[in-house]
Design a protein around this motif. Structure first.
Motif, short mmCIF file in Angstrom:
data_model
loop_
_atom_site.label_atom_id
_atom_site.label_comp_id
_atom_site.label_asym_id
_atom_site.label_seq_id
_atom_site.Cartn_x
_atom_site.Cartn_y
_atom_site.Cartn_z
N SER A 38 51.43 -122.44 -57.72
CA SER A 38 52.28 -123.64 -57.77
C SER A 38 51.66 -124.83 -57.04
CB SER A 38 53.66 -123.32 -57.19
OG SER A 38 53.55 -123.05 -55.79
N ILE A 39 50.47 -124.67 -56.48
CA ILE A 39 49.84 -125.77 -55.75
C ILE A 39 49.44 -126.86 -56.73
CG2 ILE A 39 47.84 -126.47 -54.36
CD1 ILE A 39 47.92 -123.68 -53.08
N ARG A 40 49.85 -128.08 -56.43
CA ARG A 40 49.54 -129.25 -57.24
C ARG A 40 49.02 -130.35 -56.33
NH1 ARG A 40 49.98 -125.85 -60.42
NH2 ARG A 40 51.48 -125.56 -62.05
N LYS A 41 48.13 -131.18 -56.85
CA LYS A 41 47.66 -132.33 -56.09
C LYS A 41 48.76 -133.38 -56.11
CE LYS A 41 44.20 -135.97 -55.90
NZ LYS A 41 45.23 -137.02 -55.79
N GLU A 48 40.07 -133.65 -51.27
CA GLU A 48 39.69 -132.79 -50.14
C GLU A 48 40.88 -132.02 -49.59
OE1 GLU A 48 37.24 -132.94 -45.92
OE2 GLU A 48 37.88 -134.82 -46.83
N SER A 49 42.00 -132.70 -49.40
CA SER A 49 43.20 -132.06 -48.89
C SER A 49 43.73 -131.02 -49.89
CB SER A 49 44.27 -133.11 -48.61
OG SER A 49 45.50 -132.52 -48.30
N TYR A 50 43.73 -131.38 -51.15
CA TYR A 50 44.18 -130.48 -52.21
C TYR A 50 43.31 -129.22 -52.25
CZ TYR A 50 44.69 -128.84 -57.07
OH TYR A 50 44.85 -128.09 -58.20
N VAL A 51 41.99 -129.40 -52.18
CA VAL A 51 41.05 -128.27 -52.21
C VAL A 51 41.27 -127.38 -51.00
CG1 VAL A 51 38.60 -127.69 -51.97
CG2 VAL A 51 39.31 -129.39 -53.66
N LYS A 52 41.44 -127.98 -49.81
CA LYS A 52 41.66 -127.19 -48.59
C LYS A 52 42.93 -126.35 -48.70
CE LYS A 52 39.12 -129.92 -45.20
NZ LYS A 52 39.22 -130.81 -44.03
N ASN A 53 43.98 -126.94 -49.25
CA ASN A 53 45.25 -126.23 -49.42
C ASN A 53 45.07 -125.04 -50.36
OD1 ASN A 53 47.96 -125.55 -49.43
ND2 ASN A 53 48.59 -127.31 -50.64
N LEU A 54 44.41 -125.27 -51.48
CA LEU A 54 44.16 -124.23 -52.47
C LEU A 54 43.29 -123.12 -51.87
CD1 LEU A 54 44.83 -123.79 -55.49
CD2 LEU A 54 42.63 -124.83 -56.01
N GLN A 76 42.88 -122.75 -61.39
CA GLN A 76 44.02 -123.31 -60.67
C GLN A 76 43.71 -124.70 -60.13
OE1 GLN A 76 47.15 -122.29 -60.62
NE2 GLN A 76 47.62 -124.17 -59.51
N LEU A 77 42.48 -124.92 -59.70
CA LEU A 77 42.06 -126.24 -59.24
C LEU A 77 42.32 -127.27 -60.34
CD1 LEU A 77 40.40 -127.99 -57.10
CD2 LEU A 77 38.42 -127.44 -58.52
N LEU A 78 41.91 -126.94 -61.55
CA LEU A 78 42.08 -127.86 -62.68
C LEU A 78 43.54 -127.96 -63.10
CD1 LEU A 78 38.97 -126.81 -64.79
CD2 LEU A 78 39.18 -128.76 -63.25
N ALA A 79 44.26 -126.85 -63.09
CA ALA A 79 45.66 -126.85 -63.53
C ALA A 79 46.55 -127.68 -62.61
CB ALA A 79 46.18 -125.41 -63.59
N GLY A 80 46.19 -127.78 -61.35
CA GLY A 80 47.04 -128.51 -60.40
C GLY A 80 46.77 -130.00 -60.32
N ALA A 104 32.88 -127.27 -59.14
CA ALA A 104 34.02 -127.98 -59.71
C ALA A 104 34.59 -128.97 -58.69
CB ALA A 104 35.09 -127.00 -60.17
N CYS A 105 34.65 -128.54 -57.42
CA CYS A 105 35.14 -129.44 -56.36
C CYS A 105 34.23 -130.64 -56.23
CB CYS A 105 35.23 -128.70 -55.03
SG CYS A 105 36.51 -127.44 -54.99
N SER A 106 32.92 -130.43 -56.27
CA SER A 106 31.97 -131.53 -56.17
C SER A 106 32.18 -132.54 -57.29
CB SER A 106 30.53 -131.02 -56.22
OG SER A 106 30.26 -130.21 -55.11
#
Length: 182
Positions: A38-41, A48-54, A76-80, A104-106
């Protein structure tokens, strides 16, 4: 009806304590998986914050014995991501194979920088036409696609170099074993 207090040692359960711990870990695992999916940006939240949370939630799952695969992290990174990331989400998700999580994060960090540049250098018109918006977004997409191509090339070269090194190392090890370790 009375409930046992938290300090009451006479729990009225037929489960042994080890099964209770296992059950609690299972429940925690399910809760963390639900949280992970359920994590969403959020608006105004940095990549950066979104990635750290995930990543933190994925690490918590790993710590209790429910690791998340790198591919599932990327999905999930992309879905959020919010809708403003749709063109880039689609570009990344259409890659085969998917880039790894750090890759993907980069790519998303680069896109976020493009978005920040767009905000910092708005067009001179206060209300750009649809054509200007299309051209600007298309130029950013072209820049991102070029960056993605460079990233894919570098990743491919690094993977090939690693594969060659592994083959070379195996040849050396086989030669050493055949020569009695000399």
């Amino acid at each position: 009806m009375s409930f046992p207090s938290d300090t009451d040692d006479s729990k009225s359960t037929s489960m042994p304590k080890s099964e209770l711990g296992s059950r609690d870990e299972t429940i925690l695992g399910q809760q963390l998986k639900m949280q992970f999916h359920s994590i969403r940006k959020g608006d105004g939240e940095s990549i950066e914050s979104y990635v750290k949370n995930l990543k933190s939630t994925a690490d918590s799952l790993t710590a209790i014995g429910n690791p998340i695969s790198d591919q599932d992290l990327v999905v999930q990174l992309l879905a959020g991501l919010p809708s403003q990331y749709s063109p880039y989400r689609n570009t990344i998700s259409s890659k085969f194979p998917l880039p790894d999580f750090s890759g993907a994060c980069s790519l998303l960090y680069m896109y976020e920088a493009l978005l920040q540049e767009q905000k910092a250098n708005p067009t001179t018109s206060t209300s750009p036409s649809e054509e200007e918006n299309y051209n600007y977004n298309n130029n950013n997409k072209e820049r991102f696609d070029k960056l993605l191509d460079v990233f894919s090339t570098v990743t491919s070269v690094a993977t090939t170099a690693w594969d060659l090194w592994s083959v070379f190392r195996n040849i050396i090890n086989n030669n050493n074993n055949n020569n009695g370790g000399r």
